[in-house]
Design an enzyme around this catalytic site. Structure first.
Site, mmCIF file in Angstrom:
data_model
loop_
_atom_site.group_PDB
_atom_site.id
_atom_site.type_symbol
_atom_site.label_atom_id
_atom_site.label_comp_id
_atom_site.label_asym_id
_atom_site.label_seq_id
_atom_site.Cartn_x
_atom_site.Cartn_y
_atom_site.Cartn_z
ATOM 1 N N VAL A 57 -20.182 16.793 -4.458
ATOM 2 C CA VAL A 57 -20.594 15.420 -4.801
ATOM 3 C C VAL A 57 -20.862 14.554 -3.570
ATOM 4 O O VAL A 57 -21.236 13.386 -3.724
ATOM 5 C CB VAL A 57 -19.569 14.722 -5.732
ATOM 6 C CG1 VAL A 57 -19.458 15.450 -7.058
ATOM 7 C CG2 VAL A 57 -18.203 14.556 -5.065
ATOM 8 N N SER A 75 -11.842 14.886 -5.063
ATOM 9 C CA SER A 75 -11.088 14.322 -3.943
ATOM 10 C C SER A 75 -10.283 15.442 -3.295
ATOM 11 O O SER A 75 -10.228 16.566 -3.809
ATOM 12 C CB SER A 75 -10.147 13.244 -4.495
ATOM 13 O OG SER A 75 -9.423 12.618 -3.459
ATOM 14 N N GLY A 102 -23.911 5.831 -8.477
ATOM 15 C CA GLY A 102 -25.362 5.781 -8.644
ATOM 16 C C GLY A 102 -25.793 6.498 -9.914
ATOM 17 O O GLY A 102 -26.670 6.022 -10.651
ATOM 18 N N ALA A 114 -10.687 7.757 -10.257
ATOM 19 C CA ALA A 114 -9.293 8.180 -10.072
ATOM 20 C C ALA A 114 -8.863 7.718 -8.697
ATOM 21 O O ALA A 114 -9.132 8.357 -7.685
ATOM 22 C CB ALA A 114 -9.194 9.701 -10.184
ATOM 23 N N TYR A 145 -7.317 9.542 3.666
ATOM 24 C CA TYR A 145 -7.255 9.566 2.199
ATOM 25 C C TYR A 145 -7.135 8.143 1.664
ATOM 26 O O TYR A 145 -7.898 7.728 0.789
ATOM 27 C CB TYR A 145 -6.058 10.415 1.770
ATOM 28 C CG TYR A 145 -5.857 10.528 0.274
ATOM 29 C CD1 TYR A 145 -6.810 11.148 -0.530
ATOM 30 C CD2 TYR A 145 -4.701 10.036 -0.338
ATOM 31 C CE1 TYR A 145 -6.614 11.270 -1.901
ATOM 32 C CE2 TYR A 145 -4.497 10.167 -1.703
ATOM 33 C CZ TYR A 145 -5.453 10.781 -2.484
ATOM 34 O OH TYR A 145 -5.261 10.906 -3.843
ATOM 35 N N LYS A 149 -9.985 5.988 -0.583
ATOM 36 C CA LYS A 149 -9.773 5.502 -1.953
ATOM 37 C C LYS A 149 -9.887 3.981 -2.010
ATOM 38 O O LYS A 149 -10.353 3.419 -3.005
ATOM 39 C CB LYS A 149 -8.399 5.949 -2.454
ATOM 40 C CG LYS A 149 -8.284 7.449 -2.710
ATOM 41 C CD LYS A 149 -9.035 7.895 -3.964
ATOM 42 C CE LYS A 149 -8.726 9.350 -4.289
ATOM 43 N NZ LYS A 149 -9.390 9.836 -5.499
ATOM 44 N N THR A 175 1.587 12.983 -9.958
ATOM 45 C CA THR A 175 1.426 13.664 -11.240
ATOM 46 C C THR A 175 1.615 15.159 -11.026
ATOM 47 O O THR A 175 1.212 15.685 -9.992
ATOM 48 C CB THR A 175 0.025 13.354 -11.809
ATOM 49 O OG1 THR A 175 -0.073 11.923 -11.968
ATOM 50 C CG2 THR A 175 -0.217 14.029 -13.138
ATOM 51 N N ARG A 186 1.961 20.139 -1.731
ATOM 52 C CA ARG A 186 2.655 18.994 -2.303
ATOM 53 C C ARG A 186 4.053 19.422 -2.730
ATOM 54 O O ARG A 186 4.354 20.599 -2.907
ATOM 55 C CB ARG A 186 1.853 18.409 -3.474
ATOM 56 C CG ARG A 186 0.618 17.680 -2.972
ATOM 57 C CD ARG A 186 -0.143 16.960 -4.068
ATOM 58 N NE ARG A 186 -1.078 17.819 -4.757
ATOM 59 C CZ ARG A 186 -1.987 17.375 -5.625
ATOM 60 N NH1 ARG A 186 -2.059 16.090 -5.912
ATOM 61 N NH2 ARG A 186 -2.824 18.210 -6.210
HETATM 62 P P1 NAD Z 1 -7.081 18.722 -7.209
HETATM 63 O O1 NAD Z 1 -7.224 19.051 -5.771
HETATM 64 O O2 NAD Z 1 -6.504 19.752 -8.107
HETATM 65 O O3 NAD Z 1 -8.461 18.267 -7.814
HETATM 66 C C1 NAD Z 1 -9.506 17.692 -7.053
HETATM 67 C C2 NAD Z 1 -10.771 18.480 -7.342
HETATM 68 O O4 NAD Z 1 -11.861 17.876 -6.633
HETATM 69 C C3 NAD Z 1 -10.689 19.945 -6.896
HETATM 70 O O5 NAD Z 1 -11.033 20.785 -7.975
HETATM 71 C C4 NAD Z 1 -11.710 20.034 -5.762
HETATM 72 O O6 NAD Z 1 -12.317 21.317 -5.673
HETATM 73 C C5 NAD Z 1 -12.687 18.938 -6.146
HETATM 74 N N1 NAD Z 1 -13.476 18.436 -5.016
HETATM 75 C C6 NAD Z 1 -13.016 18.022 -3.806
HETATM 76 N N2 NAD Z 1 -14.046 17.657 -3.035
HETATM 77 C C7 NAD Z 1 -15.187 17.832 -3.774
HETATM 78 C C8 NAD Z 1 -16.568 17.621 -3.526
HETATM 79 N N3 NAD Z 1 -17.013 17.163 -2.350
HETATM 80 N N4 NAD Z 1 -17.455 17.905 -4.509
HETATM 81 C C9 NAD Z 1 -17.026 18.356 -5.719
HETATM 82 N N5 NAD Z 1 -15.727 18.581 -6.006
HETATM 83 C C10 NAD Z 1 -14.819 18.313 -5.041
HETATM 84 O O7 NAD Z 1 -6.213 17.370 -7.296
HETATM 85 P P2 NAD Z 1 -5.628 16.543 -8.544
HETATM 86 O O8 NAD Z 1 -4.194 16.373 -8.284
HETATM 87 O O9 NAD Z 1 -6.090 17.121 -9.808
HETATM 88 O O10 NAD Z 1 -6.311 15.130 -8.317
HETATM 89 C C11 NAD Z 1 -7.353 14.650 -9.152
HETATM 90 C C12 NAD Z 1 -7.635 13.190 -8.823
HETATM 91 O O11 NAD Z 1 -6.474 12.396 -9.062
HETATM 92 C C13 NAD Z 1 -8.017 12.958 -7.360
HETATM 93 O O12 NAD Z 1 -9.039 11.997 -7.292
HETATM 94 C C14 NAD Z 1 -6.751 12.416 -6.732
HETATM 95 O O13 NAD Z 1 -7.030 11.600 -5.626
HETATM 96 C C15 NAD Z 1 -6.138 11.654 -7.899
HETATM 97 N N6 NAD Z 1 -4.680 11.547 -7.757
HETATM 98 C C16 NAD Z 1 -3.872 12.605 -8.020
HETATM 99 C C17 NAD Z 1 -2.490 12.466 -7.877
HETATM 100 C C18 NAD Z 1 -1.540 13.589 -8.173
HETATM 101 O O14 NAD Z 1 -0.321 13.404 -7.969
HETATM 102 N N7 NAD Z 1 -1.950 14.731 -8.668
HETATM 103 C C19 NAD Z 1 -1.961 11.243 -7.450
HETATM 104 C C20 NAD Z 1 -2.830 10.200 -7.161
HETATM 105 C C21 NAD Z 1 -4.189 10.355 -7.337
HETATM 106 N N1 UDP Z 2 8.082 16.744 0.786
HETATM 107 C C1 UDP Z 2 9.236 17.466 1.138
HETATM 108 N N2 UDP Z 2 9.145 18.817 1.205
HETATM 109 C C2 UDP Z 2 8.001 19.517 0.955
HETATM 110 C C3 UDP Z 2 6.835 18.791 0.602
HETATM 111 C C4 UDP Z 2 6.910 17.398 0.536
HETATM 112 O O1 UDP Z 2 10.310 16.876 1.370
HETATM 113 O O2 UDP Z 2 8.025 20.761 1.044
HETATM 114 C C5 UDP Z 2 8.155 15.273 0.662
HETATM 115 C C6 UDP Z 2 7.085 14.509 1.414
HETATM 116 O O3 UDP Z 2 7.492 14.254 2.756
HETATM 117 C C7 UDP Z 2 6.990 13.224 0.595
HETATM 118 C C8 UDP Z 2 7.303 13.685 -0.831
HETATM 119 O O4 UDP Z 2 7.961 14.961 -0.697
HETATM 120 O O5 UDP Z 2 7.978 12.298 1.017
HETATM 121 C C9 UDP Z 2 6.087 13.845 -1.711
HETATM 122 O O6 UDP Z 2 5.128 14.583 -0.997
HETATM 123 P P1 UDP Z 2 3.770 15.136 -1.622
HETATM 124 O O7 UDP Z 2 3.113 15.950 -0.559
HETATM 125 O O8 UDP Z 2 4.022 15.788 -2.913
HETATM 126 O O9 UDP Z 2 2.848 13.869 -1.941
HETATM 127 P P2 UDP Z 2 2.793 12.331 -1.568
HETATM 128 O O10 UDP Z 2 3.589 11.667 -2.620
HETATM 129 O O11 UDP Z 2 3.362 12.102 -0.211
HETATM 130 O O12 UDP Z 2 1.343 12.035 -1.630
#
Ligand code: NAD
Ligand code: UDP
Length: 316
Positions: A57, A75, A102, A114, A145, A149, A175, A186
């Site tokens: 994208v 992302s 767009g 998101a 990051y 955002k 999540t 993570r």
């Molecule tokens: P994820 O990495 O599983 O999903 C992101 C997806 O985006 C992946 O499938 C990746 O291949 C795709 N992607 C990345 N760059 C791309 C590009 N240039 N073109 C097309 N596809 C691309 O992560 P997720 O946890 O499912 O996150 C989904 C969304 O939710 C993200 O926007 C993330 O920032 C947001 N979000 C997630 C969390 C969480 O804890 N999981 C927290 C805050 C925000």
């Molecule tokens: N963390 C940790 N051990 C690990 C991975 C992460 O203690 O093996 C901690 C990290 O320093 C942060 C929290 O767990 O304080 C959550 O990290 P994560 O990478 O899941 O995502 P964040 O919430 O920071 O985006």
């Protein structure tokens, strides 16, 4: 509705595909598979209302036919990934959001961004409400990051104000659930993988930082409600149940029945620089505007997630 999900082969995106198909919609998942996987959507391959487009994208996006809505999830949200790929992270947040907006404008589609709790940085306000502007270090390792955002939010509001586009901004807090990548770095996959393999759980520093974990089924329900709402300003989505990372490690051990030990480590790379000390969503706006709050208790969500990781552990 005919709905496009960018990042549709990722963790949350693939659950959103399932959810929207269950609601009767037509779903197009778009992903370049940089961190996502076809495995996450393999069960949908023959679904008559599902299709997949392999596309980056950060290049202009073309989709044939009408679109009613776009969920823009593409992302690189894992701290390990965005430390390794800082420029790609900035590009997907900036250029990816620009092209997705767009497309929404061209198709007259609703657009949901998101976004993330990371827009609050290492917050000086607790819990974090949508009125708080955040405490982000733009030039630190997490800045790629966070700022991508924050730019994406600003761009989304600009399209709303300038073009009258129907836009929504979800500030997603941590999540978790099945289909997270085992090695995405993570904390949830790290601790579960370590617990299942009998390896030490790596708690960074003293484990006193806090997070609040939301199960993925709650999250996709919140995202859908937000899309259908009339709320253009940001809405926090998350589970306010807050715990320290050390408490979380102990919970993973208890629920998995693992005998792993907990070790305190200080990463030598920059992954814990500017790492937020505390994070908890203020979810009053989501309740008021969407009638939404997270329902799944952490013990129940973790049990399902651990079962999923146990089922794939030997395959990867
Ligand atoms: P994820 O990495 O599983 O999903 C992101 C997806 O985006 C992946 O499938 C990746 O291949 C795709 N992607 C990345 N760059 C791309 C590009 N240039 N073109 C097309 N596809 C691309 O992560 P997720 O946890 O499912 O996150 C989904 C969304 O939710 C993200 O926007 C993330 O920032 C947001 N979000 C997630 C969390 C969480 O804890 N999981 C927290 C805050 C925000
Ligand atoms: N963390 C940790 N051990 C690990 C991975 C992460 O203690 O093996 C901690 C990290 O320093 C942060 C929290 O767990 O304080 C959550 O990290 P994560 O990478 O899941 O995502 P964040 O919430 O920071 O985006």
């Amino acid at each position: 509705m005919r709905i496009l999900i960018t990042g549709g082969a990722g963790f949350i995106g693939s659950h959103l595909c399932d959810y929207l198909l269950e609601q009767g919609h037509e779903v197009i998942a778009m992903d370049n598979l940089i961190t996502g996987s076809l495995r996450n959507i393999a069960h949908l391959r023959d679904h008559p209302r599902f299709s997949f487009i392999n596309h980056d994208v950060t290049q202009p996006i073309h989709v044939e036919g009408p679109l009613d809505a776009i969920f823009h999830l593409a992302s690189l949200p894992s701290p390990v990934d965005y430390l390794e790929m800082p420029i790609k992270t900035l590009k997907v947040g900036a250029l990816g959001t620009y092209y997705a907006l767009g497309l929404a404008k061209a198709k007259g589609a609703r657009f949901l961004l998101a976004s993330t709790s990371e827009v609050y940085g290492d917050p000086l306000v607790h819990p974090q409400s949508e009125e708080y502007w955040g405490n982000v270090n733009p030039v630190g390792p997490r800045g790629v990051y966070d700022e991508s955002k924050r730019f994406a939010e600003a761009l989304t509001m600009a399209y709303h104000r300038t073009h009258g586009l129907q836009t929504r901004i979800a500030r997603i807090f941590n999540t978790y659930g099945p289909r997270m990548r085992l090695n995405d770095g993570r904390v949830v996959p790290n601790f579960i993988r370590q617990a299942l393999r009998g390896e030490p759980l790596t708690v960074y520093d003293d484990g006193s930082r806090t997070r609040s974990f939301c199960y993925v089924s709650d999250m996709v329900d919140g995202l859908y409600r937000l899309l259908l709402s009339d709320e253009p300003t940001p809405v926090n989505l998350g589970n306010p149940h807050e715990m320290t990372i050390l408490e979380f490690a102990q919970l993973v051990l208890r629920i998995s029945g693992s005998k792993s030990e907990i070790v305190f480590v200080t990463p030598q790379d920059e992954r814990t620089k500017d790492d937020p000390h505390a994070r908890q969503p203020d979810v009053r706006k989501a309740l008021r505007v969407l009638g939404w709050s997270a329902k799944v208790p952490i013990e129940e969500g973790l049990a399902k997630t651990i079962a999923y990781f146990a089922s794939i552990l030997d395959e990867i």
